[in-house]
Design an enzyme around this catalytic site. Structure first.
Site, PDB file in Angstrom:
ATOM      1  N   ASN A  28     -44.422   0.745  28.027  1.00  0.00           N
ATOM      2  CA  ASN A  28     -43.424   1.735  28.440  1.00  0.00           C
ATOM      3  C   ASN A  28     -42.395   1.887  27.316  1.00  0.00           C
ATOM      4  OD1 ASN A  28     -40.972   2.784  29.494  1.00  0.00           O
ATOM      5  ND2 ASN A  28     -41.720   2.439  31.565  1.00  0.00           N
ATOM      6  N   HIS A  76     -37.315   2.983  26.559  1.00  0.00           N
ATOM      7  CA  HIS A  76     -36.058   2.497  25.990  1.00  0.00           C
ATOM      8  C   HIS A  76     -35.940   2.707  24.478  1.00  0.00           C
ATOM      9  CE1 HIS A  76     -34.706   1.558  29.854  1.00  0.00           C
ATOM     10  NE2 HIS A  76     -35.670   0.692  30.089  1.00  0.00           N
ATOM     11  N   GLU A  98     -44.803   8.413  34.684  1.00  0.00           N
ATOM     12  CA  GLU A  98     -44.150   8.041  35.942  1.00  0.00           C
ATOM     13  C   GLU A  98     -43.194   9.166  36.339  1.00  0.00           C
ATOM     14  OE1 GLU A  98     -42.011   4.509  35.005  1.00  0.00           O
ATOM     15  OE2 GLU A  98     -43.805   3.316  34.734  1.00  0.00           O
ATOM     16  N   THR A 158     -35.694   1.610  38.124  1.00  0.00           N
ATOM     17  CA  THR A 158     -36.365   1.797  39.411  1.00  0.00           C
ATOM     18  C   THR A 158     -36.155   0.562  40.296  1.00  0.00           C
ATOM     19  OG1 THR A 158     -38.016   2.969  38.113  1.00  0.00           O
ATOM     20  CG2 THR A 158     -38.543   2.567  40.418  1.00  0.00           C
ATOM     21  N   ARG A 183     -32.358  10.698  31.374  1.00  0.00           N
ATOM     22  CA  ARG A 183     -31.503   9.764  30.634  1.00  0.00           C
ATOM     23  C   ARG A 183     -32.200   9.188  29.394  1.00  0.00           C
ATOM     24  NH1 ARG A 183     -31.118   4.818  34.944  1.00  0.00           N
ATOM     25  NH2 ARG A 183     -30.468   6.518  36.286  1.00  0.00           N
ATOM     26  N   HIS A 228     -42.775  -3.970  36.187  1.00  0.00           N
ATOM     27  CA  HIS A 228     -41.327  -4.009  36.357  1.00  0.00           C
ATOM     28  C   HIS A 228     -40.783  -5.419  36.162  1.00  0.00           C
ATOM     29  CE1 HIS A 228     -37.370  -2.637  37.289  1.00  0.00           C
ATOM     30  NE2 HIS A 228     -37.860  -1.433  37.135  1.00  0.00           N
ATOM     31  N   ARG A 252     -37.333  10.943  34.033  1.00  0.00           N
ATOM     32  CA  ARG A 252     -36.399  10.842  35.164  1.00  0.00           C
ATOM     33  C   ARG A 252     -35.726  12.184  35.400  1.00  0.00           C
ATOM     34  NH1 ARG A 252     -35.040   5.271  36.577  1.00  0.00           N
ATOM     35  NH2 ARG A 252     -33.593   6.271  37.979  1.00  0.00           N
TER      36      ARG A 252
HETATM   37  N1  PXP Z   1     -43.575   0.325  36.077  1.00  0.00           N
HETATM   38  C1  PXP Z   1     -42.769   1.228  36.692  1.00  0.00           C
HETATM   39  C2  PXP Z   1     -43.319   1.991  37.833  1.00  0.00           C
HETATM   40  C3  PXP Z   1     -41.456   1.457  36.239  1.00  0.00           C
HETATM   41  O1  PXP Z   1     -40.682   2.359  36.868  1.00  0.00           O
HETATM   42  C4  PXP Z   1     -40.998   0.744  35.116  1.00  0.00           C
HETATM   43  C5  PXP Z   1     -39.628   1.036  34.579  1.00  0.00           C
HETATM   44  O2  PXP Z   1     -39.565   2.355  34.147  1.00  0.00           O
HETATM   45  C6  PXP Z   1     -41.860  -0.178  34.506  1.00  0.00           C
HETATM   46  C7  PXP Z   1     -43.134  -0.377  35.014  1.00  0.00           C
HETATM   47  C8  PXP Z   1     -41.446  -0.979  33.312  1.00  0.00           C
HETATM   48  O3  PXP Z   1     -40.450  -1.866  33.702  1.00  0.00           O
HETATM   49  P1  PXP Z   1     -39.705  -2.756  32.609  1.00  0.00           P
HETATM   50  O4  PXP Z   1     -39.013  -1.818  31.683  1.00  0.00           O
HETATM   51  O5  PXP Z   1     -38.778  -3.611  33.412  1.00  0.00           O
HETATM   52  O6  PXP Z   1     -40.780  -3.550  31.902  1.00  0.00           O
END
Ligand code: PXP
Length: 245
Positions: A10, A13, A73, A104, A52, A193, A48
C-alpha cells in the site's frame, strides 16, 4: 491446504508525504516501479473521499503504468463505484470510511449495510473486477459474504496489531478461525491493517491466507532503507514465516 502468500504494498503514505507540501515529489510512479522490481505481487491504493493522499490522477497513472495487479480500496459510494468502473483495476476492496478517522477503523458492517454492499459488489463484479470486502474476523459476518457475492475478503488485523500479550493471542485465534471458515466457503482470504515487520509473522503462518496488504510500516521502513529494500525484507519475512508453518 497451504496457499501461496502474496504481498500487496500500500503506497498511500508516499502520497501523504507529497500532499503534505503539494510538491511533485516523492514520485508515486517511481515508488511503484521499485515495489514491482522488488517482487511484490500487487500495488494497493486507497482513494479516499477527502483525497488526503491518493488523487484521482494517481489512480489513472497507476492503471496506465502498473505491471502488477492493482488493488483499489474504496468506500461503497456512488462516486467511488463510478470511478472504479471507469478505471477497472483487477481488484477492488470495499472499505468503511469516515472523514474524521486517522485511518480505516474496523471492517464493513455487512449485516446492517447488506443491501448497499451487495449492490456495489454486484455492479463492480459486472464491471469485470474481483471484489473483496474488508471485514472483521467475525464468523457471523463471514457467513453473509456468499449472499453478497464477493469472492474475496480482507480480514481486518488492526485489533490484533494494537493488542498485546494474551489479548493479541486471542485476536490471532479469531483471525485463524475466520480464515478457516471463509476458506471452507470457497472465499479467498486476504488480511491487512497495522501489520509490521514483527506482527506479520503469525498472520503469514495462517495456511488459508492468500495475500497481505501492508502500507504504513513499510513506508516508515523505507525512510531508512528505501522502498525497494523494505519490500524485499517484507517478502523474505513472509516467505520464511510460511516455511516455518
Ligand atoms: N488494508 C486496508 C483495507 C486498508 O484500508 C489499509 C489502510 O489503508 C491497509 C490494508 C494497510 O494498512 P497499514 O497502512 O496499516 O499497513
Amino acid at each position: 491446504m497451504i496457499h501461496p502468500l502474496e504481498l500487496g504494498v500500500n503506497i498511500d503514505h508516499i502520497a501523504t508525504l507529497r500532499q503534505a507540501r503539494g510538491t511533485p515529489y516523492p514520485d508515486l510512479m517511481e515508488a511503484m516501479r521499485l515495489v514491482e522490481e522488488a517482487g511484490a505481487q500487487a500495488i494497493t491504493i486507497h482513494l479516499r473521499e477527502d483525497r488526503r493522499h491518493i488523487q484521482d490522477k494517481d489512480v489513472y497513472d497507476i492503471k496506465r503504468l502498473c505491471t502488477k495487479r492493482i488493488n483499489l480500496e474504496i468506500a461503497a459510494t456512488e462516486e467511488m463505484v463510478r470511478i472504479a468502473c471507469d478505471v477497472v483495476p483487477q481488484d477492488i476492496c470495499l472499505v468503511p470510511e469516515k472523514r474524521e478517522e486517522v485511518t480505516t477503523e474496523g471492517g464493513l458492517d455487512v449485516i446492517h449495510h447488506f443491501a448497499r454492499i451487495q449492490d456495489c459488489t454486484q455492479r463492480l463484479l459486472a464491471g469485470g473486477m474481483r471484489v473483496s470486502l474488508f471485514i472483521e474476523p467475525d464468523l457471523e459476518h463471514i457467513r453473509r459474504v456468499p449472499d453478497i457475492g464477493a469472492p474475496v475478503i480482507e480480514l481486518h488485523t488492526g485489533t490484533y496489531a494494537n493488542a498485546k500479550g494474551d489479548a493479541q493471542l486471542r485476536e490471532l485465534e479469531r483471525i485463524q478461525k475466520a480464515a478457516e471458515l471463509a476458506d471452507s466457503l470457497g472465499i479467498r482470504v486476504n488480511a491487512g491493517h497495522g501489520l509490521d515487520y514483527q506482527n506479520t509473522v503469525a498472520i503469514a503462518q495462517i495456511p488459508e491466507m492468500r495475500e497481505l496488504n501492508i502500507g504504513h510500516a513499510m513506508v516508515a521502513r523505507a525512510i531508512f532503507v528505501g522502498i525497494r529494500q523494505a519490500t524485499v525484507e517484507m517478502l523474505a519475512l513472509m516467505q520464511s514465516a510460511r516455511a516455518r508453518q
